[in-house]
Scaffold this motif. Structure first.
Motif, PDB file in Angstrom:
ATOM      1  N   CYS A  14       0.764  -1.445   0.412  1.00 38.89           N
ATOM      2  CA  CYS A  14       0.149   0.266   0.057  1.00 38.89           C
ATOM      3  C   CYS A  14       1.052   1.573   0.088  1.00 38.89           C
ATOM      4  O   CYS A  14       2.093   1.424   0.743  1.00 38.89           O
ATOM      5  CB  CYS A  14      -0.459   0.012   0.873  1.00 38.89           C
ATOM      6  N   ALA A  15       0.659   2.734  -0.803  1.00 41.92           N
ATOM      7  CA  ALA A  15       1.643   3.073  -0.749  1.00 41.92           C
ATOM      8  C   ALA A  15       0.664   4.624  -0.783  1.00 41.92           C
ATOM      9  O   ALA A  15      -0.112   4.609  -1.143  1.00 41.92           O
ATOM     10  CB  ALA A  15       2.550   3.051  -2.384  1.00 41.92           C
ATOM     11  N   THR A  68       6.965  -3.641   7.482  1.00 44.13           N
ATOM     12  CA  THR A  68       5.913  -4.883   8.182  1.00 44.13           C
ATOM     13  C   THR A  68       5.736  -6.148   7.021  1.00 44.13           C
ATOM     14  O   THR A  68       5.035  -7.075   7.663  1.00 44.13           O
ATOM     15  CB  THR A  68       4.234  -4.095   7.764  1.00 44.13           C
ATOM     16  N   TYR A  69       5.854  -6.420   6.064  1.00 44.11           N
ATOM     17  CA  TYR A  69       6.269  -6.971   4.965  1.00 44.11           C
ATOM     18  C   TYR A  69       6.656  -8.988   4.895  1.00 44.11           C
ATOM     19  O   TYR A  69       6.853  -9.280   4.474  1.00 44.11           O
ATOM     20  CB  TYR A  69       5.830  -6.827   3.943  1.00 44.11           C
ATOM     21  N   TYR A  70       7.737  -7.776   5.786  1.00 43.74           N
ATOM     22  CA  TYR A  70       9.134  -8.680   5.646  1.00 43.74           C
ATOM     23  C   TYR A  70       9.343  -9.354   6.745  1.00 43.74           C
ATOM     24  O   TYR A  70      10.589  -9.725   7.430  1.00 43.74           O
ATOM     25  CB  TYR A  70      10.433  -8.284   4.978  1.00 43.74           C
ATOM     26  N   GLN A 112      -0.433  -4.060   6.968  1.00 38.51           N
ATOM     27  CA  GLN A 112      -0.001  -2.652   6.811  1.00 38.51           C
ATOM     28  C   GLN A 112      -0.762  -1.217   7.901  1.00 38.51           C
ATOM     29  O   GLN A 112      -0.288  -0.355   8.537  1.00 38.51           O
ATOM     30  CB  GLN A 112       0.304  -2.483   5.598  1.00 38.51           C
ATOM     31  N   ILE A 113      -1.475  -0.754   7.307  1.00 40.26           N
ATOM     32  CA  ILE A 113      -3.023   0.236   7.555  1.00 40.26           C
ATOM     33  C   ILE A 113      -3.566  -0.631   9.093  1.00 40.26           C
ATOM     34  O   ILE A 113      -3.448   0.844   9.808  1.00 40.26           O
ATOM     35  CB  ILE A 113      -3.423  -0.021   6.892  1.00 40.26           C
ATOM     36  N   TRP A 114      -4.150  -0.988   9.123  1.00 35.65           N
ATOM     37  CA  TRP A 114      -4.868  -1.141   9.827  1.00 35.65           C
ATOM     38  C   TRP A 114      -4.030  -2.340  11.797  1.00 35.65           C
ATOM     39  O   TRP A 114      -4.834  -2.460  12.847  1.00 35.65           O
ATOM     40  CB  TRP A 114      -5.524  -2.592   9.443  1.00 35.65           C
ATOM     41  N   HIS A 115      -3.185  -3.423  11.467  1.00 39.63           N
ATOM     42  CA  HIS A 115      -2.703  -4.289  12.754  1.00 39.63           C
ATOM     43  C   HIS A 115      -2.193  -2.899  14.102  1.00 39.63           C
ATOM     44  O   HIS A 115      -1.409  -2.240  13.815  1.00 39.63           O
ATOM     45  CB  HIS A 115      -1.552  -4.532  11.866  1.00 39.63           C
ATOM     46  N   SER A 116      -2.842  -3.551  15.380  1.00 41.14           N
ATOM     47  CA  SER A 116      -2.785  -2.127  16.659  1.00 41.14           C
ATOM     48  C   SER A 116      -1.097  -2.696  16.761  1.00 41.14           C
ATOM     49  O   SER A 116      -0.693  -1.674  17.098  1.00 41.14           O
ATOM     50  CB  SER A 116      -3.332  -3.019  17.556  1.00 41.14           C
ATOM     51  N   SER A 117      -0.133  -4.087  15.954  1.00 38.86           N
ATOM     52  CA  SER A 117       1.510  -4.062  16.179  1.00 38.86           C
ATOM     53  C   SER A 117       1.444  -3.070  15.778  1.00 38.86           C
ATOM     54  O   SER A 117       2.901  -2.337  16.528  1.00 38.86           O
ATOM     55  CB  SER A 117       1.665  -5.079  15.727  1.00 38.86           C
ATOM     56  N   ARG A 161       6.896   4.624  12.887  1.00 40.77           N
ATOM     57  CA  ARG A 161       6.161   5.225  12.321  1.00 40.77           C
ATOM     58  C   ARG A 161       5.624   4.381  10.790  1.00 40.77           C
ATOM     59  O   ARG A 161       6.073   5.061   9.533  1.00 40.77           O
ATOM     60  CB  ARG A 161       7.582   5.352  11.787  1.00 40.77           C
ATOM     61  N   GLY A 162       4.937   3.316  10.673  1.00 41.95           N
ATOM     62  CA  GLY A 162       4.378   2.863   9.928  1.00 41.95           C
ATOM     63  C   GLY A 162       2.856   3.178   8.924  1.00 41.95           C
ATOM     64  O   GLY A 162       2.775   4.623   9.142  1.00 41.95           O
ATOM     65  N   SER A 163       1.823   2.676   8.824  1.00 44.33           N
ATOM     66  CA  SER A 163       0.869   2.998   8.343  1.00 44.33           C
ATOM     67  C   SER A 163      -0.548   3.299   8.463  1.00 44.33           C
ATOM     68  O   SER A 163      -1.290   3.731   8.254  1.00 44.33           O
ATOM     69  CB  SER A 163       1.234   2.304   6.765  1.00 44.33           C
TER      70      SER A 163
END
Length: 808
Positions: A5-6, A364-366, A708-713, A720-722
């Motif tokens: 997601c960008a 997040t993806y790795y 990437q957008i929604w997880h509470s971690s 500083r993620g999405s």
């Protein structure tokens, strides 16, 4: 191209180690749930009317997948009926051949063959902060660097199939964990000072949160050994909930001990767990006679040389498609002529896992990529912690984010220091004259050094030539590109940064740009017919859809947005369909969720919330927001309902949206302030979670991973993620974690449906629409296709016939 997601602005603006690259840090995908309250938890306001109604945990399950929680579509909140729009029937074929030069009569009248030469100048409305694909997550960076970087496999934009690119082939195998007592390969696990056992019970306790700050997740020290108690390293340890624990992973938590047989586990919800261990083999697993399991080695490098038949009870866990062996081409070169090898992939992997590198969004993806081992200069094996439905896409794109090891090695060699990939302490770095790619010093250097951030080497058909800040980035064709069949035709690609739409149209008319990307609907429908005949005859209009959606986010660190009734009310204060019809000429479709409207993950049964100020007022009153002093502004417990919405500058339609919103918000007693910001400054505020409210667009894959957008971690302020609006929901976490490990497409569709309905009931975003894209390009360009994958075009395919070229 790696399609996470960008962010789209006004443009389209997107522990210890074993040998090789193995890591045993806690699984990032599960470090959630024990901590701060969910978004639906009652708000502590002291007023009964301000008690938020939580989304009730579901007890229902889908009939066809009885392990998938079924969430019903929200119909009412506290007895207040929730109005919805009428469902549409919009469809779009995602796959299939795309015709070239649609609408270009000039091209049809003058057939030609591809050739090299000429320059294309395209307008983007935002400028990236850097061109580093690890530390920059904007769509504009991705759209520029897709021509500079390359991937192991590339996705065909017509069939959506992945085809070999820098890798000539790959082999995929499954991970099988043997039982702890498998003959000859017995394994044991123990607490730090406890006995070595085949399994052990763990009562995991998490301290309560302090305010909005998550508690420190306690770590439990374990050690692995053989049956005689001798330490053995690299041993799998799985932690599984004994019963259902809210927020806990249904597939457990997977770790591997370090070379000394030591590891730490933790970061999961409080509760009772069983800790298991066992040796690991990998290969192609399939059912065998008598309920046994057949494991066949496929890759030549697999240490398992013969097929293994496991009887019932001899294995305890199977993770499908988690071992990937890639075989690289031997002719791939960096743009400086240096060979691309597995060392570069190991280097990229080390940087992704360096927490000091500002790569939270891509990391997040790795997080679950736990091993990356170069078996030879052209053979690399990587391993996922557990099966993951997006693993192919992100592994195929791994090379596109890998920096050139030799480039950075030379920088430090000039300082009489050696760049290494293994983790060492700062003291060792100093005494050995080394610097670790996994260390703090290198991380800070990598984030800020302009040599790579401004002009990175690449592996693709184009090379970064120059960057004139606040004006343009110029790429030149890589004449020594290693894959001639995919080489670009145009000699130069120029990306002009023109934030203002009117200025961009003026530049097109003056011939300063060849491709006006991201034209506003009113320019396309209203202004274009009024332009002079020469401009209309010179340029070709185009329109297309790509995976994206527009949204307004409500930061749940802000007190007024903790209550879901407030967020639901705000969504009812903007008539999206009316805006699309009047301001966008119908060029958009209202959406209700986070997946792409035309993709497999969107639940079309969830109609968008309707425009209904009366219901919005009722919900706000129910949440305790009342104008007690008759000043026209709602208040609660002495606090006025005042909101500042931040957004990037340069997009006229954004201004039109907030103009309507301000009027509608004021009509119910909410003060809405607007602050427009330059892109880089805006992104910094966004990453720091310093925006009460924000308006943006997400560019997506046809089926995206919502983690990437929604997880509470990713919800804590320091992240500083999405997850920029700090959304938290243990139920959402559970669905996302289930989704990630589900390879069955039909089952994923059910999980997507439940997640869509949960997000709809929480309204952390006010979902607006999937917009149609508009543009205009010079008619001399040929082989122009409008694809279903973002950004919708491939400039490396475009060409200009020799007799029409303007730049020699």
């Amino acid at each position: 191209m790696l399609r996470c997601c960008a962010l789209i602005s006004a443009l389209v603006v997107f522990g210890g180690f074993l040998s090789g690259c193995m890591k045993s840090s806690p699984p990032g995908t599960q470090q959630t749930s024990s901590t701060p309250a969910d978004s639906s938890k009652p708000e502590e306001s002291g007023s009964p009317a301000a008690t938020s109604t939580p989304v009730k945990p579901t007890a229902a399950y889908w009939d066809d997948y009885p392990d998938v929680p079924k969430i019903e579509i929200m119909a009412e909140v506290d007895g207040i009926k929730i109005p919805r729009m009428k469902l549409g029937n919009d469809t779009l074929s995602m796959k299939g051949a795309i015709p070239a030069d649609v609408g270009n009569e000039h091209a049809k009248q003058k057939p030609s063959e591809p050739t090299t030469g000429d320059t294309l100048t395209v307008r983007f409305n935002a400028e990236p902060k850097v061109l580093n694909p690890l530390t920059e997550n904007s769509a504009v960076m991705q759209y520029i660097m897709q021509y500079v970087n390359d991937s192991l496999y590339a996705q065909n934009p017509e069939t959506f199939e992945f085809e070999p690119r820098m890798a000539k082939s790959s082999i995929i195998e499954d991970s099988v964990k043997l039982s702890a007592d498998y003959p000859g390969r017995e394994r044991r696990v123990a607490l730090k000072d406890g006995p070595a056992l085949a399994s052990l019970n763990l009562d995991y306790v998490v301290p309560p949160p302090v305010g909005d700050k998550p508690p420190e997740a306690p770590q439990v020290a374990l050690k692995t050994s053989d049956k005689n108690g001798n330490s053995v390293g690299g041993v799998w340890v799985g932690v599984f909930p004994v019963d259902k624990i809210p927020g806990a992973s249904i597939t457990g938590y997977h770790y591997w001990s370090d070379t000394k047989g030591q590891l730490e586990v933790g970061g999961f919800p409080a509760g009772k767990y069983v800790v298991k261990t066992g040796d690991e083999v990998f290969g192609k697993s399939e059912p065998h006679e008598g309920s046994s399991l057949l494991v066949k080695p496929i890759s030549a490098e697999n240490p398992l040389k013969e097929p293994l038949i496991l009887k019932p009870g001899e294995w305890q866990d199977v993770q499908a498609r988690t071992y990937w062996t890639f075989y690289l081409r031997d002719d791939v070169k960096w743009s400086d002529g240096s060979p691309f090898t597995t060392k570069d992939i190991e280097f990229g992997y080390a940087l992704v896992n360096n927490i000091n590198v500002d790569a939270d969004a891509i990391r997040t993806y790795y997080n679950d990529l736990v091993e990356c081992q170069a078996l030879s200069p052209l053979t690399v094996r990587v391993k996922y912690r557990q099966q993951y439905f997006k693993a192919p896409e992100f592994l195929y794109g791994l090379a596109s984010i890998c920096p050139p090891f030799h480039f950075f090695e030379a920088i430090f060699k000039a300082q009489d220091r050696q760049l290494v990939l293994n983790a060492i302490s700062p003291e060792e770095e100093a005494t050995k004259k080394q610097i670790s790619a996994r260390g703090q010093e290198f991380g800070k250097f990598f984030n800020t050094d302009d040599r790579y951030n401004d002009k990175p080497l690449g592996l693709g058909p184009y090379i970064v030539d120059k960057w004139e800040r606040k004006d343009r980035v110029e790429l030149v064709r890589n004449k020594n590109y290693w894959e001639p069949s995919k080489a670009g035709h145009l000699d130069r690609l120029v990306f002009r940064f023109i934030p203002d739409q009117v200025t961009a149209l003026t530049a097109l008319r003056a011939g300063e740009i060849d491709f006006f990307y991201d034209m506003a609907p009113e320019q396309y429908f209203e202004d274009w017919p009024t332009l002079d005949k020469q401009t209309q005859d010179t340029y070709v209009k185009a329109e297309w859809y790509t995976p994206a959606f527009q949204w307004i986010g409500w930061n749940q660190l802000a007190p007024q947005f903790k209550d879901r009734r407030v967020r639901i009310a705000l969504a009812m204060l903007f008539d999206r369909q009316d805006f699309i019809d009047k301001k966008m000429h119908g060029a958009g479709i209202v959406v209700s969720g986070t997946q792409y409207l035309f993709g497999p993950g969107y639940d079309s049964a969830v109609a968008p919330l309707a425009y209904d100020p009366d219901t919005a007022r009722e919900l706000l009153t129910d949440a305790g927001w009342i104008d007690t002093d008759n000043d026209g502004i709602l208040d609660r417990n002495g606090e006025k309902f005042s909101v500042t919405l931040r957004m990037p500058q340069g997009r006229a339609i954004y201004n039109q949206i907030v103009e309507v919103m301000q009027k509608n918000f004021k009509s119910v007693g909410i003060e809405l302030k607007i602050q427009t910001m330059e892109w880089a400054s805006f992104i910094e505020k966004l990453r720091s979670k310093e925006c009460d409210a924000v308006m943006l667009r997400w560019a997506l894959a046809p089926e995206s991973d919502p983690f990437q957008i929604w997880h509470s971690s990713e919800a804590a302020r320091e992240k500083r993620g999405s997850n920029t609006i700090s959304f938290r929901s243990s139920q959402a976490d559970e669905l996302m974690e289930m989704l990630r490990v589900t390879l069955d497409e039909n089952k994923r569709r059910r999980i997507h449906q439940s997640f869509h309905r949960l997000i709809d009931s929480e309204q952390p975003y006010s979902f607006l629409w999937t917009p149609k894209e508009f543009g205009a390009y010079h008619k001399r360009f040929r082989n122009v296709k409008w694809y279903r994958l973002r950004p919708g075009f491939d400039l490396s395919e475009w060409y200009v016939p020799k007799d029409e070229q303007l730049h020699k």
